[in-house]
Design a protein around this motif. Structure first.
Motif, PDB file in Angstrom:
ATOM      1  N   UNK A 174      31.019  34.064  52.884  1.00  0.00           N
ATOM      2  CA  UNK A 174      32.340  34.229  53.502  1.00  0.00           C
ATOM      3  C   UNK A 174      33.381  33.295  52.897  1.00  0.00           C
ATOM      4  N   UNK A 175      32.967  32.072  52.589  1.00  0.00           N
ATOM      5  CA  UNK A 175      33.920  31.117  52.021  1.00  0.00           C
ATOM      6  C   UNK A 175      34.005  31.258  50.513  1.00  0.00           C
ATOM      7  N   UNK A 176      34.600  32.350  50.048  1.00  0.00           N
ATOM      8  CA  UNK A 176      34.657  32.619  48.610  1.00  0.00           C
ATOM      9  C   UNK A 176      36.107  32.506  48.132  1.00  0.00           C
ATOM     10  N   UNK A 177      36.322  31.731  47.073  1.00  0.00           N
ATOM     11  CA  UNK A 177      37.641  31.634  46.450  1.00  0.00           C
ATOM     12  C   UNK A 177      37.533  32.268  45.069  1.00  0.00           C
ATOM     13  N   UNK A 178      38.284  33.335  44.846  1.00  0.00           N
ATOM     14  CA  UNK A 178      38.231  34.065  43.566  1.00  0.00           C
ATOM     15  C   UNK A 178      39.366  33.579  42.668  1.00  0.00           C
ATOM     16  N   UNK A 179      39.045  32.665  41.743  1.00  0.00           N
ATOM     17  CA  UNK A 179      40.142  32.089  40.962  1.00  0.00           C
ATOM     18  C   UNK A 179      40.555  32.958  39.781  1.00  0.00           C
ATOM     19  N   UNK A 180      39.757  33.968  39.430  1.00  0.00           N
ATOM     20  CA  UNK A 180      40.173  34.892  38.368  1.00  0.00           C
ATOM     21  C   UNK A 180      40.489  36.277  38.902  1.00  0.00           C
ATOM     22  N   UNK A 181      40.740  36.371  40.213  1.00  0.00           N
ATOM     23  CA  UNK A 181      41.120  37.650  40.790  1.00  0.00           C
ATOM     24  C   UNK A 181      39.922  38.513  41.122  1.00  0.00           C
ATOM     25  N   UNK A 182      40.194  39.801  41.367  1.00  0.00           N
ATOM     26  CA  UNK A 182      39.159  40.716  41.825  1.00  0.00           C
ATOM     27  C   UNK A 182      39.329  42.088  41.197  1.00  0.00           C
TER      28      UNK A 182
ATOM     29  N   UNK B  60      44.164  37.818  33.151  1.00  0.00           N
ATOM     30  CA  UNK B  60      43.977  38.038  31.719  1.00  0.00           C
ATOM     31  C   UNK B  60      44.311  36.742  30.984  1.00  0.00           C
ATOM     32  N   UNK B  61      43.825  36.631  29.736  1.00  0.00           N
ATOM     33  CA  UNK B  61      44.231  35.487  28.923  1.00  0.00           C
ATOM     34  C   UNK B  61      45.756  35.496  28.830  1.00  0.00           C
ATOM     35  N   UNK B  62      46.337  34.319  28.866  1.00  0.00           N
ATOM     36  CA  UNK B  62      47.794  34.207  28.805  1.00  0.00           C
ATOM     37  C   UNK B  62      48.459  34.318  30.160  1.00  0.00           C
ATOM     38  N   UNK B  63      47.680  34.544  31.220  1.00  0.00           N
ATOM     39  CA  UNK B  63      48.237  34.624  32.571  1.00  0.00           C
ATOM     40  C   UNK B  63      47.878  33.379  33.373  1.00  0.00           C
ATOM     41  N   UNK B  64      48.762  33.063  34.329  1.00  0.00           N
ATOM     42  CA  UNK B  64      48.475  31.972  35.263  1.00  0.00           C
ATOM     43  C   UNK B  64      47.377  32.392  36.226  1.00  0.00           C
ATOM     44  N   UNK B  65      46.618  31.409  36.695  1.00  0.00           N
ATOM     45  CA  UNK B  65      45.675  31.697  37.776  1.00  0.00           C
ATOM     46  C   UNK B  65      46.439  31.842  39.086  1.00  0.00           C
ATOM     47  N   UNK B  66      45.872  32.602  40.045  1.00  0.00           N
ATOM     48  CA  UNK B  66      46.533  32.686  41.351  1.00  0.00           C
ATOM     49  C   UNK B  66      46.682  31.275  41.938  1.00  0.00           C
ATOM     50  N   UNK B  67      47.927  30.909  42.234  1.00  0.00           N
ATOM     51  CA  UNK B  67      48.241  29.515  42.541  1.00  0.00           C
ATOM     52  C   UNK B  67      47.518  29.010  43.781  1.00  0.00           C
ATOM     53  N   UNK B  68      47.528  29.828  44.828  1.00  0.00           N
ATOM     54  CA  UNK B  68      46.918  29.387  46.081  1.00  0.00           C
ATOM     55  C   UNK B  68      45.417  29.168  45.899  1.00  0.00           C
ATOM     56  N   UNK B  69      44.764  30.091  45.228  1.00  0.00           N
ATOM     57  CA  UNK B  69      43.312  29.976  45.009  1.00  0.00           C
ATOM     58  C   UNK B  69      42.999  28.742  44.177  1.00  0.00           C
ATOM     59  N   UNK B  70      43.823  28.478  43.186  1.00  0.00           N
ATOM     60  CA  UNK B  70      43.588  27.320  42.326  1.00  0.00           C
ATOM     61  C   UNK B  70      43.769  26.019  43.103  1.00  0.00           C
ATOM     62  N   UNK B  71      44.838  25.940  43.913  1.00  0.00           N
ATOM     63  CA  UNK B  71      45.061  24.721  44.694  1.00  0.00           C
ATOM     64  C   UNK B  71      43.947  24.493  45.701  1.00  0.00           C
ATOM     65  N   UNK B  72      43.529  25.578  46.339  1.00  0.00           N
ATOM     66  CA  UNK B  72      42.419  25.475  47.301  1.00  0.00           C
ATOM     67  C   UNK B  72      41.156  24.975  46.608  1.00  0.00           C
ATOM     68  N   UNK B  73      40.864  25.522  45.425  1.00  0.00           N
ATOM     69  CA  UNK B  73      39.607  25.154  44.772  1.00  0.00           C
ATOM     70  C   UNK B  73      39.671  23.712  44.279  1.00  0.00           C
ATOM     71  N   UNK B  74      40.859  23.257  43.859  1.00  0.00           N
ATOM     72  CA  UNK B  74      40.990  21.843  43.474  1.00  0.00           C
ATOM     73  C   UNK B  74      40.746  20.931  44.674  1.00  0.00           C
ATOM     74  N   UNK B  75      41.319  21.310  45.819  1.00  0.00           N
ATOM     75  CA  UNK B  75      41.121  20.496  47.031  1.00  0.00           C
ATOM     76  C   UNK B  75      39.641  20.477  47.420  1.00  0.00           C
ATOM     77  N   UNK B  76      38.976  21.610  47.302  1.00  0.00           N
ATOM     78  CA  UNK B  76      37.542  21.668  47.623  1.00  0.00           C
ATOM     79  C   UNK B  76      36.748  20.772  46.678  1.00  0.00           C
TER      80      UNK B  76
END
Ligand code: OAD
Ligand code: ZN
Length: 249
Positions: free
Chosen positions: A113-121, A165-181
């Motif tokens: 349930x606690x899944x953070x998808x940093x490269x999207x879906x 995709x290469x050259x794209x930003x990661x989803x910001x919220x997911x990235x911030x969450x995963x850094x905090x984790x």
């Protein structure tokens, strides 16, 4: 053994975080990128660049349909023992979060349930114009029928798979969450990843710098291996069930 020691660290930890990569899904029949028989042996990474999508979205979709058809000809992709072990560790209260670089949704299918998808879906598409997100299946269906590129029901904009995709930003919220984790982890497990693609690859270092016990489970060594407290060179479908078993004992 190392597995027992890691199990002890997990039992003593308040917060355990896992980072997963394509290696957790190879046993489900999804090829990884850099391992043996990886996707980069058959495809040019530039085909997965946002510039390629921008210049030729129809061709990009057409390639994607063919790639997915070749990769999953039976269409039956299911979670394996590695996904299941992580889901069981979570439901038993030992694992807080799975940060995944994978777009296949198999952690959720296994019950995590606690899944953070940093490269999207791969399960979603996103409109380039209005940013609305939709289920991927109708767009895939249209692309398979040669309606290229599939477009938005709302505004007729071009749809793009909702994956990074290469050259794209990661989803910001997911990235911030995963850094905090990662900063908050007492034990950080990095499993089935070559740990070569930033910024995901920096998460184990962030965790280790904040004092986490760093555990790697991967068939090959990684650039983070020398920093790891435990560097298990093992198949994740074998090592993670053993680890889950040892935690419960
Ligand atoms: P890689 O293909 O780079 O690494 C997968 C690792 O898993 C390799 O080191 C394999 O040896 C290992 N491996 C494979 N099967 C295994 C198994 N059963 N047990 C243990 N280890 C196994 O995949 P990622 O690290 O996930 O990004 O790649 C990161 C990113 O690179 C992907 O998310 C993708 C790609 O560019 C985007 O598309 C944005
Ligand atoms: Zn739209």
């Amino acid at each position: 053994s190392d597995v027992r020691a890691v199990a002890g660290a997990i039992r003593d930890a308040e917060t355990v975080v896992a980072l997963t990569g394509a290696g957790v899904s190879t046993a489900s029949g999804i090829p990884d990128f850099r391992g043996e028989d990886g996707i980069w042996e058959r495809h040019d990474p530039m085909d997965f660049h946002i510039d390629r999508f921008r210049s030729d979205p129809g061709g990009f979709w057409d390639d994607r349909v063919k790639l997915l058809a070749a990769a999953f000809d039976d269409g039956n992709v299911a979670p394996n023992a590695a996904h299941e072990a992580l889901a069981e560790l979570e439901s038993a209260g030992y694992l807080d979060t799975v940060v995944t670089q994978n777009i296949d949704g198999l952690h959720q299918d296994a019950g995590s349930e606690g899944v953070i998808e940093i490269h999207g879906s791969a399960a979603r598409v996103v409109c380039r114009d209005c940013s609305r997100r939709f289920d991927a299946e109708p767009a895939m269906e249209r692309a398979r029928d040669g309606d290229l590129p599939p477009t938005c029901d709302d505004c007729d904009g071009t749809l793009k798979p909702d994956t990074v995709l290469f050259g794209e930003q990661l989803p910001e919220h997911a990235l911030m969450q995963s850094q905090a984790k990662a900063e908050n982890a007492d034990v950080f497990l990095a499993v089935g990843s070559s740990l070569t693609v930033q910024p995901a690859a920096s998460l184990p270092r962030v965790a280790a710098e904040r004092g986490a016990t760093l555990v790697l489970v991967n068939l090959e060594s990684t650039p983070v291996s020398e920093r790891a407290d435990y560097d298990l060179r093992a198949d994740v479908t074998e090592a993670l069930p053993r680890l889950r078993q040892a935690v419960k004992e």
